[in-house]
Write a protein that holds these residues in place. Structure first.
Motif, PDB file in Angstrom:
ATOM      1  N   SER A  95      52.632  27.215  14.578  1.00  0.00           N
ATOM      2  CA  SER A  95      53.388  28.380  15.044  1.00  0.00           C
ATOM      3  C   SER A  95      54.101  29.040  13.873  1.00  0.00           C
ATOM      4  CB  SER A  95      54.413  27.952  16.099  1.00  0.00           C
ATOM      5  OG  SER A  95      53.763  27.447  17.239  1.00  0.00           O
ATOM      6  N   GLY A  96      53.687  30.245  13.529  1.00  0.00           N
ATOM      7  CA  GLY A  96      54.324  30.908  12.409  1.00  0.00           C
ATOM      8  C   GLY A  96      53.549  32.122  11.938  1.00  0.00           C
ATOM      9  N   ILE A  97      53.653  32.390  10.649  1.00  0.00           N
ATOM     10  CA  ILE A  97      53.027  33.561  10.030  1.00  0.00           C
ATOM     11  C   ILE A  97      52.142  33.108   8.881  1.00  0.00           C
ATOM     12  CG2 ILE A  97      53.477  35.704   8.738  1.00  0.00           C
ATOM     13  CD1 ILE A  97      56.160  35.891  10.229  1.00  0.00           C
ATOM     14  N   ILE A  98      50.947  33.647   8.833  1.00  0.00           N
ATOM     15  CA  ILE A  98      50.035  33.349   7.728  1.00  0.00           C
ATOM     16  C   ILE A  98      49.822  34.617   6.910  1.00  0.00           C
ATOM     17  CG2 ILE A  98      47.891  33.777   9.025  1.00  0.00           C
ATOM     18  CD1 ILE A  98      46.908  31.163   7.448  1.00  0.00           C
ATOM     19  N   ILE A  99      49.774  34.455   5.587  1.00  0.00           N
ATOM     20  CA  ILE A  99      49.646  35.605   4.676  1.00  0.00           C
ATOM     21  C   ILE A  99      48.506  35.349   3.688  1.00  0.00           C
ATOM     22  CG2 ILE A  99      50.808  37.051   2.964  1.00  0.00           C
ATOM     23  CD1 ILE A  99      53.474  36.198   4.134  1.00  0.00           C
ATOM     24  N   ALA A 100      47.676  36.352   3.498  1.00  0.00           N
ATOM     25  CA  ALA A 100      46.634  36.311   2.466  1.00  0.00           C
ATOM     26  C   ALA A 100      46.943  37.395   1.436  1.00  0.00           C
ATOM     27  CB  ALA A 100      45.257  36.546   3.077  1.00  0.00           C
ATOM     28  N   GLU A 146      55.553  27.993   8.736  1.00  0.00           N
ATOM     29  CA  GLU A 146      56.010  27.536  10.053  1.00  0.00           C
ATOM     30  C   GLU A 146      57.325  28.239  10.412  1.00  0.00           C
ATOM     31  OE1 GLU A 146      56.432  25.848  13.538  1.00  0.00           O
ATOM     32  OE2 GLU A 146      54.766  25.099  12.323  1.00  0.00           O
ATOM     33  N   MET A 147      57.399  28.751  11.638  1.00  0.00           N
ATOM     34  CA  MET A 147      58.610  29.454  12.061  1.00  0.00           C
ATOM     35  C   MET A 147      59.124  28.961  13.415  1.00  0.00           C
ATOM     36  SD  MET A 147      59.571  31.554   9.728  1.00  0.00           S
ATOM     37  CE  MET A 147      58.872  32.146   8.183  1.00  0.00           C
ATOM     38  N   TRP A 148      58.595  27.866  13.897  1.00  0.00           N
ATOM     39  CA  TRP A 148      59.058  27.317  15.170  1.00  0.00           C
ATOM     40  C   TRP A 148      59.801  25.989  14.953  1.00  0.00           C
ATOM     41  CZ3 TRP A 148      60.659  27.824  19.853  1.00  0.00           C
ATOM     42  CH2 TRP A 148      60.684  26.731  20.715  1.00  0.00           C
ATOM     43  N   ALA A 149      59.114  25.007  14.411  1.00  0.00           N
ATOM     44  CA  ALA A 149      59.735  23.689  14.246  1.00  0.00           C
ATOM     45  C   ALA A 149      60.640  23.630  13.026  1.00  0.00           C
ATOM     46  CB  ALA A 149      58.648  22.612  14.145  1.00  0.00           C
ATOM     47  N   ARG A 150      60.312  24.434  12.009  1.00  0.00           N
ATOM     48  CA  ARG A 150      61.093  24.401  10.764  1.00  0.00           C
ATOM     49  C   ARG A 150      61.267  25.819  10.233  1.00  0.00           C
ATOM     50  NH1 ARG A 150      57.255  20.797  10.781  1.00  0.00           N
ATOM     51  NH2 ARG A 150      55.864  22.051   9.506  1.00  0.00           N
ATOM     52  N   ASP A 151      62.256  25.984   9.359  1.00  0.00           N
ATOM     53  CA  ASP A 151      62.530  27.295   8.768  1.00  0.00           C
ATOM     54  C   ASP A 151      61.890  27.383   7.393  1.00  0.00           C
ATOM     55  OD1 ASP A 151      63.509  29.637   7.753  1.00  0.00           O
ATOM     56  OD2 ASP A 151      65.548  28.905   7.473  1.00  0.00           O
ATOM     57  N   ASP A 185      50.903  31.953  17.618  1.00  0.00           N
ATOM     58  CA  ASP A 185      51.896  31.530  18.605  1.00  0.00           C
ATOM     59  C   ASP A 185      53.222  32.235  18.361  1.00  0.00           C
ATOM     60  OD1 ASP A 185      53.280  30.280  20.609  1.00  0.00           O
ATOM     61  OD2 ASP A 185      53.445  28.355  19.595  1.00  0.00           O
ATOM     62  N   ASP A 186      54.200  31.583  17.732  1.00  0.00           N
ATOM     63  CA  ASP A 186      55.519  32.196  17.543  1.00  0.00           C
ATOM     64  C   ASP A 186      55.860  32.302  16.062  1.00  0.00           C
ATOM     65  OD1 ASP A 186      58.174  33.143  18.182  1.00  0.00           O
ATOM     66  OD2 ASP A 186      58.848  31.168  17.525  1.00  0.00           O
ATOM     67  N   GLY A 187      56.104  33.526  15.605  1.00  0.00           N
ATOM     68  CA  GLY A 187      56.474  33.728  14.206  1.00  0.00           C
ATOM     69  C   GLY A 187      57.885  34.232  14.026  1.00  0.00           C
ATOM     70  N   SER A 188      58.702  34.160  15.096  1.00  0.00           N
ATOM     71  CA  SER A 188      60.008  34.811  15.039  1.00  0.00           C
ATOM     72  C   SER A 188      61.213  33.884  15.133  1.00  0.00           C
ATOM     73  CB  SER A 188      60.115  35.837  16.172  1.00  0.00           C
ATOM     74  OG  SER A 188      60.206  35.193  17.431  1.00  0.00           O
TER      75      SER A 188
END
Length: 203
Positions: free
Chosen positions: A75-80, A96-101, A125-128
């Motif tokens: 859950s988070g944001i992926i960047i290329a 990861e933006m759900w379980a950890r910062d 899933d969740d990136g916020s």
């Protein structure tokens, strides 16, 4: 006479039949676009994750840097990061933006991207939830208009340029907010995408 008459009727029936025309199968375009980009353009397609199983896809010049085969579902944001001059991948990283910062790591990754590169981003899933305001501001400085609006399980995709400006008439960003009651994946975000052509002579 009867045989001749029978043959004539059969011949007329054959003439009256319309030939069956079969359209050729559509030619596959780079990154699965419906229409090819004009010569002198790069092709891109960014697809967010959707539900539990549909993972992000980041395609550039028909190379899938991110797909279901090489990306772990988190859950988070992926960047290329892509070299604009060559169209080749420099690096990819998931935050990861759900379980950890991992907002700080994401900011470092963006800041270290060289001038003259493209940054292609997508959520899974969740990136916020743990995305800090500083990270949002940095993405906003790259041209994002929606990162400040991202919510729990919003699907979001974005393409940005570092050190130069992308044409105003291409798809750069899209966001879709999950609806817990109406979403097709029962609370999980539905996938969204942007795609298009980028001229190779911007810098």
């Amino acid at each position: 006479m009867k045989l001749t008459r029978h043959l004539s009727i059969a011949a007329l029936q054959e003439i009256g039949k319309k030939p069956v025309l079969r359209a050729p199968a559509p030619r596959r375009q780079k990154c699965g676009l419906w229409a090819p980009c004009p010569p002198g353009n790069f092709v891109y397609r960014i697809l967010s994750g959707g539900g539990k199983q549909r993972r992000p896809k980041i395609c550039f010049e028909d190379e899938e840097f991110i797909n279901e085969g090489n990306y772990e579902a988190e859950s988070g944001i992926i960047i290329a990061i892509v070299n604009y001059k060559t169209g080749k991948l420099i690096s990819t990283k998931f935050f990861e933006m759900w379980a950890r910062d991992h907002s700080g790591e994401m900011m470092d990754f963006i800041r270290k991207a060289p001038e003259g590169t493209l940054l292609l981003m997508a959520t899974q899933d969740d990136g916020s939830t743990r995305l800090k305001d500083g990270a949002k501001k940095l993405v906003e400085e790259l041209g994002s208009k929606e990162i400040k609006n991202i919510k729990f399980r919003s699907s979001w995709v974005f393409i940005a340029a570092k050190g130069f400006t992308l044409p105003h008439n291409i798809q750069k960003e899209k966001i879709n907010h999950s609806d817990q009651t109406k979403n097709r994946y029962k609370g999980w975000p539905a996938e969204i995408q942007i795609e298009g052509c980028i001229p190779r002579d911007l810098i």
